[in-house]
Every structure is written in C-alpha cells, then in structure tokens.
Write an enzyme that holds these catalytic residues in place. Structure first.
Site, mmCIF file in Angstrom:
data_model
loop_
_atom_site.group_PDB
_atom_site.id
_atom_site.type_symbol
_atom_site.label_atom_id
_atom_site.label_comp_id
_atom_site.label_asym_id
_atom_site.label_seq_id
_atom_site.Cartn_x
_atom_site.Cartn_y
_atom_site.Cartn_z
ATOM 1 N N LYS A 149 -3.589 -104.375 99.359
ATOM 2 C CA LYS A 149 -3.337 -103.443 100.456
ATOM 3 C C LYS A 149 -2.106 -103.826 101.284
ATOM 4 O O LYS A 149 -1.471 -102.980 101.891
ATOM 5 C CB LYS A 149 -4.564 -103.339 101.369
ATOM 6 N N HIS A 176 -13.631 -112.709 106.895
ATOM 7 C CA HIS A 176 -12.213 -112.497 107.237
ATOM 8 C C HIS A 176 -12.051 -112.829 108.713
ATOM 9 O O HIS A 176 -12.722 -112.257 109.557
ATOM 10 C CB HIS A 176 -11.786 -111.063 106.933
ATOM 11 N N GLU A 186 -8.221 -114.291 100.009
ATOM 12 C CA GLU A 186 -7.589 -112.987 99.791
ATOM 13 C C GLU A 186 -6.326 -112.864 100.641
ATOM 14 O O GLU A 186 -6.244 -111.992 101.514
ATOM 15 C CB GLU A 186 -8.576 -111.880 100.181
HETATM 16 C C1 LIG Z 1 -11.075 -107.569 103.047
HETATM 17 C C2 LIG Z 1 -9.681 -108.007 103.300
HETATM 18 N N1 LIG Z 1 -9.196 -109.031 102.597
HETATM 19 C C3 LIG Z 1 -7.932 -109.476 102.768
HETATM 20 C C4 LIG Z 1 -7.085 -108.868 103.664
HETATM 21 C C5 LIG Z 1 -5.698 -109.407 103.798
HETATM 22 O O1 LIG Z 1 -5.538 -110.016 105.001
HETATM 23 P P1 LIG Z 1 -4.195 -110.763 105.385
HETATM 24 O O2 LIG Z 1 -3.077 -109.835 105.098
HETATM 25 O O3 LIG Z 1 -4.354 -111.065 106.813
HETATM 26 O O4 LIG Z 1 -4.113 -111.999 104.558
HETATM 27 C C6 LIG Z 1 -7.555 -107.813 104.470
HETATM 28 C C7 LIG Z 1 -6.695 -107.196 105.471
HETATM 29 O O5 LIG Z 1 -7.040 -106.290 106.177
HETATM 30 C C8 LIG Z 1 -8.886 -107.359 104.270
HETATM 31 O O6 LIG Z 1 -9.393 -106.341 104.976
#
Ligand SMILES: Cc1ncc(COP(=O)(O)O)c(C=O)c1O
Length: 377
Positions: free
Chosen positions: A46, A183, A259
């Site tokens: 994402k 998270h 993640e």
């Molecule tokens: C379930 C989940 N995992 C991982 C991420 C990635 O987070 P980051 O970009 O802070 O590493 C997000 C970000 O919204 C998330 O919702």
C-alpha cells in the site's frame, strides 16, 4: 538523487515527474534485513504499489503485505511463475493479507490460494470460516500508537484481554490461528510503542499456551520511520532495541515478520515540478506548481506528511507559499516554504516522497498523476 541528474530527467521526460531510484530501494531492504536478522520483511504494498517497485523487492528476496485483492494479484503474478510444487508451500512465506476486514467476495477469491490473513473480531471469524475456510489466521492486537504520525489503533486491533477468546473462537470455527500481529502506527518515532507492543504480545502468547493454543508466528507490523529529518531516531537504534527485546521475550525459534512500507520506499523517490504561476497575496510571494496534493503531494492530506520544496539554484531564500494546480484551496503544499526568488517555468523538487504519495494520486480537475521514471533498476 543528485540535482543534476534530476534536471536531466525532467528535461527528458517533462514534469510533473516522480523519480524512483531502485538502488535506494535495494539498500533500504538490505539495511532492514541486516539490522533485523530475525525478521523477514513483508513489504507493505500500500505504501507504493508500483509494480516495478514490487519487482525490485521481490528480486531482493522480500515478502509482501497486501491489503486488497488487487494488491494480492500484483504480488501473486510473480509467484505464478514458480514451478507448481513450490507455489502453495511458498504463499505464507511470500504474502500476508493484512487487512483485518475483508469483503465476502474477497474471501471467496482468496480461499483457493490458502492465504494467511489477519483478523481482529468475531464477525470476521464467522465470515472467514464460511467463505475462506482454507485460510491461516493471524490475530491483530491493539497496541499503543502514541506519537506516531499516522495512528491506526482507533480502527483495528483486538483488546489484549479478549485475544485468547478470539483465538479460541477461531479454533471452534475450525480455523487455525498461526500467531499475532500489531501495528504501532506509521512513522513511529516513539520506540516505547514497540517495546510495549512486544510485551503485550508475549503475554498473549503465554495465555494462549496456557489455554492449549500454541502460537508460532509474530508479525511486528510496520511503523519503522523514514528519516525525513534529524529529529527521527535512527533505524540502527530502533533495530538494536527490537533485537534485544525480541531475544529477551521470544527466545524460542518462532517465525518473526514485519510489514515495513514507508521505511523501504520513502527515501527512494524524488518529485520534480514546474512553477506554472506566481502571485503576491497579502504581501507574501505565492508559487503555483504543476503538481499538488491531489497528485504526488497527496501524502500531505492522507499521510499527515509535510514535504519541503528545494530549488535547483542557490541564493538567498525568502518565505513563500506553494500551491498545486487545481482550483481547490486545500491544494496547498506549504505556507512557509523557503525558496530563492524563482521565475515562471523554473523547477523545484521534494525528496523522501516515495511512501503514501503517488499511491493516492487522483485525476481531480483533470490533472493526471505525475509521470514516473525508474532509475538504477
Ligand atoms: C496493516 C499494515 N501493515 C503495514 C503498514 C505499513 O506501515 P508503515 O508504512 O508505517 O511501515 C500499514 C500502514 O498503514 C498497515 O496498515
């Protein structure tokens, strides 16, 4: 990325332009793996779902966190090219579907892949049991998100006190719970969030074991901060703390994954835009760019980020306002930017703009997303 190369690319491709440096993507991934040797990195697609970025991380050995069927298919397309006997054994090693809420149609489409999916509530268990009974489950815990730039705890996460009931409920619905995830909030600069989350997780592991459920996997989520400025704690410091806490609390050889999104992509991308308008309002110099918050600078709205603008030329700077090209006053990149006096047609650039930026570009007012070019692929 050095300014000379940026200027050459802008001349060659026009603006607005987004430049992705794959050498930096590979370096970020390597740094993550080297400094957190027990943790497999599941890149959070994402943050930037550009297939070329996914390809580079895939080639580097990354796994992936996906949040929709579309993201799942971007990654799965790569697994499809493997020999058939490797595909199924491989999927949990390569993909976690880490959106705790999934539409019924999504579950039905996911089920044949025997996916690994997260959940955090009873209704979701019923849905998964009915529509994706071949899934492995990961329970997402609610953990502190204090001080993180983007908080996620008001939307997702089971209360630690009900965690083992939720594991037991999944078990009663003939589903296997593999482990826990959490998270700490995105761009987490408060390292205590991680240590508190790990403590909550180990307590749930112990309670689960006492009630007959052996958890095998811990997913420490995202949140690893990009180095937007020197107030951000170094990744080295965070990694040192995490390694020591993981070894103390989880000495047994369980599977540990994370993640990371922002940390892997933010610093690999630079945006270049052109000044298409200039005015003075209330005595303040205002510049209008051909890129704005409905395109590459969307992170200013959705990600609570602030991207600063740099000029390609030197000279004394002055405070100015910088806006995007649409008719909406929300399309404001900055009200207190510092730039030298710029002429119409000149270019400016913003660094560290790879996460949650182009990913949420729109066509608002008919202005399309910026062109993306890839270097050092
Ligand atoms: C379930 C989940 N995992 C991982 C991420 C990635 O987070 P980051 O970009 O802070 O590493 C997000 C970000 O919204 C998330 O919702």
């Amino acid at each position: 990325m050095d300014p000379k190369t940026l200027l050459q690319l802008a001349e060659q491709h026009g603006t607005p332009l987004v430049v992705v440096d794959h050498k930096v993507l590979r370096e970020n991934y390597q740094q993550f793996r080297t400094l957190l040797p027990r943790v497999q990195a599941y890149y959070a697609v994402k943050a930037n779902s550009d297939p070329a970025i996914v390809q580079t991380f895939y080639d580097a050995g990354a796994s992936f966190d996906v949040a929709s069927m579309a993201e799942f298919l971007i990654v799965h397309e790569k697994i499809e090219h493997l020999p058939p006997e490797q595909r199924q054994a491989f999927i949990w090693d390569r993909i976690i579907y880490a959106n705790p809420i999934k539409a019924i149609e999504t579950l039905q489409r996911l089920d044949p892949y025997k996916p690994l999916v997260t959940y955090d509530n009873y209704e979701e268990v019923i849905k998964i049991a009915r529509h994706a009974p071949h899934s492995g489950l990961v329970l997402r815990l609610l953990v502190p998100n204090t001080g993180s730039m983007v908080e996620l705890s008001s939307k997702f996460g089971a209360m630690p006190g009900e965690a083992v009931d939720l594991i037991s409920f999944a078990h009663n619905n003939k589903l296997e719970v593999e482990g826990l995830s959490f998270h700490v909030g995105s761009q987490c600069t408060n390292l205590k969030n991680y240590s508190q989350a790990l403590q909550l997780a180990v307590d749930v592991f112990a309670e689960a074991r006492a009630r007959g459920f052996d958890l095998k996997l811990l997913d420490i989520g995202g949140g690893f901060p990009a180095h937007y400025d020197d107030t951000v704690p170094s990744f080295k410091k965070l990694a040192k703390m995490l390694n020591s806490e993981l070894d103390r609390l989880f000495p047994e050889p369980i599977e540990i994954l994370a993640e990371p999104g922002r940390f892997l992509v933010a610093s690999a991308v630079t945006a270049v835009a052109q000044i298409i308008g200039k005015s003075v309002r209330g005595g303040k110099l205002c510049y209008y760019l051909n890129d704005g918050v409905y395109q590459t600078y969307s992170g200013q709205i959705f990600d609570h980020a602030q991207y600063h603008l740099n000029s390609f030329k030197d000279g004394p700077t002055q405070f100015c306002a910088v806006f995007g090209p649409t008719c909406d006053a929300l399309d404001t990149i900055g009200l207190v930017e510092q730039l030298p006096v710029m002429d119409m047609g000149e270019l400016v650039y913003s660094e560290n703009i790879g996460a949650y930026s182009s990913a949420s570009s729109t066509y608002f007012n008919g202005f399309p997303p910026a062109k993306v070019v890839h270097v050092n692929q």
